[in-house]
Write an enzyme that holds these catalytic residues in place. Sequence first.
Site, PDB file in Angstrom:
ATOM      1  CG  ASP A 126      -1.863  -1.214   1.199  1.00 36.32           C
ATOM      2  OD1 ASP A 126      -2.221  -1.674   0.104  1.00 36.32           O
ATOM      3  OD2 ASP A 126      -2.185  -1.714   2.296  1.00 36.32           O
TER       4      ASP A 126
ATOM      5  CE  LYS B 153       2.300  -2.524  -4.322  1.00 40.79           C
ATOM      6  NZ  LYS B 153       2.037  -2.099  -2.927  1.00 40.79           N
TER       7      LYS B 153
ATOM      8  N   GLY C 203      -4.619  -4.306  -3.710  1.00 43.88           N
ATOM      9  CA  GLY C 203      -5.603  -3.282  -4.040  1.00 43.88           C
ATOM     10  C   GLY C 203      -4.819  -2.055  -4.448  1.00 43.88           C
ATOM     11  CG  HIS C 204      -2.100  -2.110  -6.964  1.00 44.84           C
ATOM     12  ND1 HIS C 204      -1.198  -2.670  -7.827  1.00 44.84           N
ATOM     13  CD2 HIS C 204      -1.829  -2.657  -5.756  1.00 44.84           C
ATOM     14  CE1 HIS C 204      -0.417  -3.519  -7.161  1.00 44.84           C
ATOM     15  NE2 HIS C 204      -0.796  -3.531  -5.897  1.00 44.84           N
TER      16      HIS C 204
ATOM     17  CD  GLN D 163       0.734  -8.952  -2.513  1.00 45.65           C
ATOM     18  OE1 GLN D 163       1.405  -9.629  -3.261  1.00 45.65           O
ATOM     19  NE2 GLN D 163      -0.514  -8.657  -2.799  1.00 45.65           N
TER      20      GLN D 163
END
Length: 430
Positions: free
Chosen positions: A13, A16, A40-41, A224
Amino acid sequence: MSNLVIVGTQWGDEGKGKIVDLLAEYADIVARFQGGNNAGHTMVVDGQQFISHLVPSGILQGKTCVIGNGLVVDPEVLLGEIDYLVGKGVDAGPENLKISEKAHVIMPYHKAVDHGRERMKGDKKIGTTGRGIGPCYEDKATRRGIRFVEMLDADLFEERVRAIMDEKNFYLKEYLKADTVDPDAVIYEYRGYAERLRPYIENVSVIIDEAIKSGRQVLFEGAQGTHLDIDHGTYPFVTSSNTVAANACSGAGIGPRHISGVTGIVKAYTTRVGAGPFPTELFDAIGDAIQAKGAEFGATTGRRRRCGWLDTVIVRNAVRLNGLTGMAITKLDVLGELDEIKICNAYEYKGQTLSEFPTNLKVLAECQPIYETLPGWKTDISGIRTYDELPEEARSYLKRIEELTATPVDIISVGPGREETIVLNNILAR
Ligand code: GDP
Ligand code: IMO
Ligand code: MG
């Protein structure tokens, strides 16, 4: 020509998605190489927020997006994400999105096992995302997994599912005391996914290789963060894949000589979701203020992220483990209200100073961060677009990070939006 790997340096988080979306303008292909929908991006373009879990963050720039063999893919989630993107007017058809035939498929029993194990562990749980990631990688390693190439062959798929499900259901029912999964329902459900996904499934190694040979640029998007890496992270409080840059090669099917740079994404402070050690974690009002200002809630599970000061022991670890050639510092704006800002430069353990991240979690648990304190800038910097306009205190903070990590800062992010960025050195720009 540059082919750049983007990785998280902390516990995920770091931002990225935002940086990949930004740099994707200069790339031809954006390829994810590991993880699954535990990621989750977030991308924010023209004020509109997009969260992607599986589709690479180059999709909004209209680039060819590749889901590499190193991923574990939940087909239901992927199809939901494709529909969501198409619903927002984004082209996410097979022309733009390619899935490796060698990627492993997350099955309903992987999710059931993930939930069942976490429930059984009680307060010793890892705090996984519950998406079946670990159990799917486990089946890959024990050679009982199902890849997309097998899912496309209806007879073979049925044979493989039936062969494995007796054991899975025995384990679910007898050991985890969880509900079993009906093989007929799984076979029927996944046949539908196979037909919808068939046009997307390809040999992506060939696609990437041909692109590189013809001088196109590839951006490899990590998920990650380095300290969630299965080998190098805070094991067992890690994810089940290699998150470090080297895995861009095996997870996308290319050789290391094609990688020309590795950019580490460093959040200007540290966060962590789920359980596990976190030396610079704050349990006070400052931690709460960072959490609130940074809107630190997981993009996948909505969990509150734990927050703390920047830890350069872990960033230095990430510099070495990934071979970082540069860094992007994100969320610098979030620190804007603080009087003072701390940076951890080493740990104290039983009277000794440790400058390297310890592997033994018992040692890590007893480490006290050694801080240096810098003055805050106490200004809103989210509207600033050049380095020289940044307050002197903010520039000093960045300089100190560069010194402590011996790595240059190439990009500074001062807000979630694509344009809320200061680019000092764009290695992909032609
Ligand atoms: P990822 O998993 O590394 O892609 O990061 P996430 O998307 O899970 O979390 C990063 C969060 O911070 C998202 O909500 C982003 O929109 C947001 N974000 C990214 N960069 C910045 C920044 O520079 N400032 C602020 N305030 N938010 C940012
Ligand atoms: P992105 O790509 C932050 C964490 C989980 C848990 C551990 C294991 O958005 O940075 P898993 O479901 O992978 O078996 O969970 O890893 N985790 C993440 N934390 N960001 C992520 O991804 C994460 N993906 C997994 O919270 O602690
Ligand atoms: Mg995330």
